[in-house]
Design a protein around this motif. Structure first.
Motif, PDB file in Angstrom:
ATOM      1  N   PHE A 183       0.841  -1.211   0.000  1.00 55.80           N
ATOM      2  CA  PHE A 183       0.000   0.000   0.000  1.00 55.80           C
ATOM      3  C   PHE A 183       0.874   1.259   0.000  1.00 55.80           C
ATOM      4  CE2 PHE A 183      -1.871   3.420   2.519  1.00 55.80           C
ATOM      5  CZ  PHE A 183      -3.082   3.611   1.891  1.00 55.80           C
ATOM      6  N   MET A 184       1.874   1.249   0.877  1.00 56.25           N
ATOM      7  CA  MET A 184       2.738   2.422   0.994  1.00 56.25           C
ATOM      8  C   MET A 184       3.530   2.670  -0.289  1.00 56.25           C
ATOM      9  SD  MET A 184       4.091   2.718   4.820  1.00 56.25           S
ATOM     10  CE  MET A 184       3.019   3.454   6.033  1.00 56.25           C
ATOM     11  N   LEU A 185       3.985   1.601  -0.904  1.00 54.08           N
ATOM     12  CA  LEU A 185       4.750   1.747  -2.155  1.00 54.08           C
ATOM     13  C   LEU A 185       3.882   2.364  -3.258  1.00 54.08           C
ATOM     14  CD1 LEU A 185       6.889  -1.515  -2.415  1.00 54.08           C
ATOM     15  CD2 LEU A 185       7.688   0.839  -2.131  1.00 54.08           C
ATOM     16  N   ILE A 186       2.672   1.813  -3.390  1.00 54.63           N
ATOM     17  CA  ILE A 186       1.760   2.301  -4.445  1.00 54.63           C
ATOM     18  C   ILE A 186       1.493   3.795  -4.253  1.00 54.63           C
ATOM     19  CG2 ILE A 186      -0.619   2.190  -5.306  1.00 54.63           C
ATOM     20  CD1 ILE A 186      -0.566  -0.836  -4.523  1.00 54.63           C
ATOM     21  N   TYR A 187       1.128   4.143  -3.008  1.00 57.15           N
ATOM     22  CA  TYR A 187       0.722   5.534  -2.790  1.00 57.15           C
ATOM     23  C   TYR A 187       1.901   6.493  -2.698  1.00 57.15           C
ATOM     24  CZ  TYR A 187      -4.117   4.244  -2.741  1.00 57.15           C
ATOM     25  OH  TYR A 187      -5.351   3.809  -3.138  1.00 57.15           O
ATOM     26  N   ALA A 188       3.081   5.966  -2.412  1.00 56.13           N
ATOM     27  CA  ALA A 188       4.269   6.835  -2.445  1.00 56.13           C
ATOM     28  C   ALA A 188       4.473   7.340  -3.865  1.00 56.13           C
ATOM     29  CB  ALA A 188       5.501   6.079  -1.966  1.00 56.13           C
ATOM     30  N   VAL A 189       4.308   6.410  -4.826  1.00 55.23           N
ATOM     31  CA  VAL A 189       4.470   6.783  -6.232  1.00 55.23           C
ATOM     32  C   VAL A 189       3.382   7.778  -6.646  1.00 55.23           C
ATOM     33  CG1 VAL A 189       4.427   5.904  -8.598  1.00 55.23           C
ATOM     34  CG2 VAL A 189       5.584   4.596  -6.812  1.00 55.23           C
ATOM     35  N   LEU A 190       2.122   7.473  -6.268  1.00 55.86           N
ATOM     36  CA  LEU A 190       1.017   8.341  -6.672  1.00 55.86           C
ATOM     37  C   LEU A 190       1.123   9.728  -6.038  1.00 55.86           C
ATOM     38  CD1 LEU A 190      -2.030   5.880  -6.621  1.00 55.86           C
ATOM     39  CD2 LEU A 190      -0.776   6.761  -8.586  1.00 55.86           C
ATOM     40  N   ALA A 191       1.495   9.757  -4.741  1.00 59.37           N
ATOM     41  CA  ALA A 191       1.603  11.057  -4.064  1.00 59.37           C
ATOM     42  C   ALA A 191       2.744  11.868  -4.659  1.00 59.37           C
ATOM     43  CB  ALA A 191       1.810  10.848  -2.565  1.00 59.37           C
ATOM     44  N   ALA A 192       3.853  11.201  -4.955  1.00 56.49           N
ATOM     45  CA  ALA A 192       4.996  11.909  -5.562  1.00 56.49           C
ATOM     46  C   ALA A 192       4.600  12.465  -6.921  1.00 56.49           C
ATOM     47  CB  ALA A 192       6.181  10.962  -5.699  1.00 56.49           C
ATOM     48  N   LEU A 193       3.818  11.685  -7.655  1.00 55.80           N
ATOM     49  CA  LEU A 193       3.335  12.125  -8.966  1.00 55.80           C
ATOM     50  C   LEU A 193       2.426  13.355  -8.811  1.00 55.80           C
ATOM     51  CD1 LEU A 193       4.021  10.555 -11.578  1.00 55.80           C
ATOM     52  CD2 LEU A 193       1.656   9.738 -11.578  1.00 55.80           C
ATOM     53  N   ALA A 194       1.557  13.296  -7.814  1.00 55.56           N
ATOM     54  CA  ALA A 194       0.632  14.416  -7.570  1.00 55.56           C
ATOM     55  C   ALA A 194       1.419  15.679  -7.224  1.00 55.56           C
ATOM     56  CB  ALA A 194      -0.335  14.060  -6.443  1.00 55.56           C
ATOM     57  N   LEU A 195       2.441  15.541  -6.389  1.00 58.26           N
ATOM     58  CA  LEU A 195       3.230  16.708  -5.990  1.00 58.26           C
ATOM     59  C   LEU A 195       4.035  17.252  -7.169  1.00 58.26           C
ATOM     60  CD1 LEU A 195       4.481  15.723  -2.443  1.00 58.26           C
ATOM     61  CD2 LEU A 195       2.714  17.364  -3.040  1.00 58.26           C
ATOM     62  N   TRP A 196       4.574  16.341  -7.955  1.00 60.04           N
ATOM     63  CA  TRP A 196       5.355  16.753  -9.119  1.00 60.04           C
ATOM     64  C   TRP A 196       4.479  17.554 -10.091  1.00 60.04           C
ATOM     65  CZ3 TRP A 196       4.810  15.105 -14.312  1.00 60.04           C
ATOM     66  CH2 TRP A 196       5.849  15.507 -15.165  1.00 60.04           C
ATOM     67  N   LEU A 197       3.264  17.045 -10.297  1.00 63.82           N
ATOM     68  CA  LEU A 197       2.313  17.713 -11.187  1.00 63.82           C
ATOM     69  C   LEU A 197       1.946  19.104 -10.634  1.00 63.82           C
ATOM     70  CD1 LEU A 197       1.134  16.487 -13.775  1.00 63.82           C
ATOM     71  CD2 LEU A 197      -0.973  16.064 -12.525  1.00 63.82           C
ATOM     72  N   SER A 198       1.755  19.178  -9.317  1.00 65.70           N
ATOM     73  CA  SER A 198       1.408  20.468  -8.695  1.00 65.70           C
ATOM     74  C   SER A 198       2.529  21.468  -8.904  1.00 65.70           C
ATOM     75  CB  SER A 198       1.181  20.301  -7.195  1.00 65.70           C
ATOM     76  OG  SER A 198       0.344  19.241  -6.938  1.00 65.70           O
ATOM     77  N   ILE A 199       3.765  21.018  -8.693  1.00 64.68           N
ATOM     78  CA  ILE A 199       4.915  21.918  -8.813  1.00 64.68           C
ATOM     79  C   ILE A 199       5.045  22.416 -10.251  1.00 64.68           C
ATOM     80  CG2 ILE A 199       7.452  21.998  -8.725  1.00 64.68           C
ATOM     81  CD1 ILE A 199       7.177  20.053  -6.259  1.00 64.68           C
ATOM     82  N   ARG A 200       4.812  21.508 -11.192  1.00 62.27           N
ATOM     83  CA  ARG A 200       4.943  21.888 -12.608  1.00 62.27           C
ATOM     84  C   ARG A 200       3.831  22.816 -13.071  1.00 62.27           C
ATOM     85  NH1 ARG A 200       8.484  19.691 -16.298  1.00 62.27           N
ATOM     86  NH2 ARG A 200       7.158  20.403 -17.976  1.00 62.27           N
ATOM     87  N   LYS A 201       2.637  22.611 -12.513  1.00 64.72           N
ATOM     88  CA  LYS A 201       1.480  23.355 -13.007  1.00 64.72           C
ATOM     89  C   LYS A 201       1.189  24.627 -12.207  1.00 64.72           C
ATOM     90  CE  LYS A 201       0.259  20.656 -16.385  1.00 64.72           C
ATOM     91  NZ  LYS A 201       0.126  21.092 -17.771  1.00 64.72           N
TER      92      LYS A 201
END
Lengths: 333, 301
Positions: free
Chosen positions: B276-294
């Motif tokens: 669970f932690m692995l899956i959501y670590a990737v998704l949360a990192a993706l969400a943050l990366w997208l926020s920073i870019r946008k």
């Protein structure tokens, strides 16, 4: 990569000599579209250091769009904009250091004191605390808010907020101030205060680009104006040049006791009468002639037997120029 | 002397790195609004109410109210742990889904974006400040947990693990909240989108698991040697299952071995909550990366 490595070539050597000749703002072929709406259509504009530039145009003409691009908040669709030689799209970090931007609409944080507000923005520009401690009282003094330093910003009046925002723009001592309608919604007294502050900033040697309907009042401090309409620059140059480019030389206000319609027809047929408006005050004409022609017109009116109550000359100002350009399309050369 | 000055400079550098202007402002302003106090108050009230109801129910249903049954307190602790997880699922989107769009609506965002603060500083500071407040709230519930401790039956390790899991789930939901807040213009829409995603994570994944399991069971009746062990991994997307696998480690084996014939069973490589932690670590990192870019418009062509 360090910032130094990212600098454009012209800064690599003899930076000092070349910098002086670099215009503060250089815009070439700047365009911006929002969907199918073209907000800016290939604008060219050059503003030199120390110039106060008035940006005139009706709402939706593209003033705010141009200013947003200069403030690195919007990407252009085509063309480029440079601030002090730095392209806004390639070196936004360098551009942000050099500009103080005041948008036409802005908000303030609740529960934040005036002094904390300035400290926050000062810190956001990387100014050390010790420097801020010395600088902020001076800024508050400049914008006449020293007595409000402990007041919460959301309780300040609109005029005070505008002045505070101006102080915020100045916190990192930028060379260029981009002020989008800084006097909108202000009462006459607040406008005068704003004008006085801008005069001081001009004296400090800042380059200022200002869009405002306060322009008529700023006439004596604006060096150049640019007129923008439907996304294109229709006129640009110093104020006198622009006025000369238009056929309007002077405005004449004529009041008659009676036979107003007849007089209107009579005036229309006279030479040098470019445009004629009728209102409750009487007849207003845009007159293209000089003193001799004006005297002839008065003489002709008297000879034709019109009963004149008054025949006066109104001063042309930037507002008239603005109205002339944006409304009287037919009469503009 | 020189050393002291260097140390002082180092300390101030460390401080300015740890607490940047945006974070400093967020901390200051958050604690000045009465809303924070009321959030804390109602959160504790809700959890306290749930807790006392649970104690009352277990005591009265247990029959003998004079004896303390460790099994009872374990049930109480589990109950409290899941109740808190539910409250966090409600709180985290509410606290994060408006952090950027709120500034946009208040017309303070453009002023912030023209400063020297980088997009990542702004986004991460907003996340850290919201997380800190949520951690304060969750830590303030410890006295409620201590009541369960009176009855015994729970190890401190379990408690610590559960609290770390809370911090993690807050980080995940907070990252999604900030992403929607950056991408969507209006706070209202961003809040709805974040709750929608939260609902899918908490309920949708469980429903999906049961639907897929039903279909797979049907299929297995028709063919021999049909294994569908992978469906256990669907539950690895569900935080309730993940929390349960922390409390009851045997759950992982049970779930992962479901659908295998007894000969095909093997020991799972990682625990359900770890997956669970692995899956959501990737998704949360993706969400943050997208926020920073946008956060800022893409200027480079």
């Amino acid at each position: 990569m360090s910032i130094e490595q990212k600098l454009p070539e012209e800064y690599d050597s003899q930076a000092g000599d070349q910098r002086a000749s670099v215009p503060m703002i250089e815009i070439k072929g700047l365009s911006r579209t929002f969907g199918s709406f073209q907000a800016l259509k290939s604008i060219d504009l050059t503003i030199h250091k120390g110039t106060v530039f008035g940006f005139v145009g009706p709402n939706g003409a593209g003033k705010s769009t141009t200013m947003s691009i200069l403030a690195t908040l919007l990407a252009p669709t085509a063309g480029y904009a440079k601030v002090d030689g730095y392209d806004v799209t390639k070196y936004p970090h360098e551009v942000r250091k050099r500009i103080g931007y005041m948008p036409d609409f802005f908000g303030v944080y609740d529960n934040f004191k005036t002094i904390e507000y300035l400290h926050f923005y000062g810190a956001s520009y990387g100014i050390p605390k010790a420097e801020r401690e010395a600088l902020i009282p001076q800024l508050l003094e400049l914008v006449n808010l020293s007595d409000k330093k402990d007041a919460y910003v959301d309780t300040l009046s609109r005029g005070m907020k505008q002045r505070l925002c101006l102080a915020r723009c100045l916190v990192h001592d930028p060379e260029l101030l981009i002020l989008d309608e800084p006097a909108s919604g202000l009462d006459p007294r607040a406008r005068i205060e704003m004008r006085e502050i801008l005069r001081e900033l001009k004296a400090m040697g800042k380059t200022i680009i200002i869009s405002s309907h306060i322009l008529p009042e700023l006439a004596e401090m604006v060096d150049e104006i640019g007129v923008i309409e439907h996304g294109t620059m229709t006129a640009q140059g110093n104020v006198t040049d622009i006025q000369n480019r238009l056929r309007v030389k002077r405005f004449l206000q004529i009041r008659l006791l009676d036979r107003v319609e007849e007089a209107e027809q009579f005036l229309r047929d006279r030479p040098y009468v470019n445009r004629l408006l009728r209102d409750e005050q009487g007849i207003q004409i845009h007159f293209g002639g000089h003193d001799a022609e004006q005297s002839e017109l008065l003489h002709a009116l008297m000879e034709a037997g019109f009963k004149l109550v008054s025949f006066s000359e109104a001063q042309t100002n930037l507002e008239d120029v603005f109205l002339e350009i944006t409304k009287g399309g037919d009469d503009v050369q | 002397m020189k050393n002291t000055a260097a140390e002082g400079r180092g300390l101030s550098q460390l401080r300015s790195w740890l607490i940047n202007p945006v974070l400093n402002k967020e901390f200051t302003l958050r604690m000045r609004t009465p809303r924070s106090m009321w959030t804390l108050f109602f959160y504790l009230l809700a959890l306290g109410f749930i807790m006392f109801s649970a104690i009352y129910l277990t005591q009265s249903l247990g029959g003998n109210s004079r004896s303390f049954n460790p099994e009872n307190s374990k049930v109480l602790f589990y109950f409290l742990a899941f109740a808190q997880l539910g409250l966090i699922a409600f709180m985290a989107p509410g606290l994060t889904a408006g952090v950027i769009s709120g500034e946009r609506e208040k017309q303070t965002l453009n002023l912030l974006l023209t400063t020297q603060q980088s997009s990542s500083t702004i986004i991460l500071s907003k996340l850290v400040s919201s997380l800190s407040f949520m951690i304060v709230i969750v830590l303030s519930t410890i006295p409620i947990y201590s009541m369960v401790f009176l009855y015994g039956g729970i190890s401190p390790k379990q408690l610590v693990l559960v609290f770390l899991f809370y911090v993690y789930i807050m980080f995940v939901l907070g990252s999604f909240g900030i992403m929607f807040s950056t991408l969507l213009k209006r706070t209202m829409i961003s809040v709805i989108a974040t709750y929608g995603v939260g609902l899918f994570i908490f309920v949708g994944t469980a429903i999906l698991f049961y639907v897929v399991m039903g279909v797979m069971q049907q299929m297995s009746y028709n063919s021999t040697n049909f294994s569908y062990g992978w469906i256990g991994h669907i539950l690895a997307w569900n935080p309730i299952a993940a929390l349960y696998s922390i409390l009851e480690p045997s759950l992982t084996t049970e779930i992962y071995q479901m659908g295998y014939s007894s000969s095909g069973q093997k020991k799972p490589a990682i625990q359900l909550w770890q997956e669970f932690m692995l899956i959501y670590a990737v998704l949360a990192a993706l969400a943050l990366w997208l926020s920073i870019r946008k956060l800022r418009p893409r200027l480079k062509k």
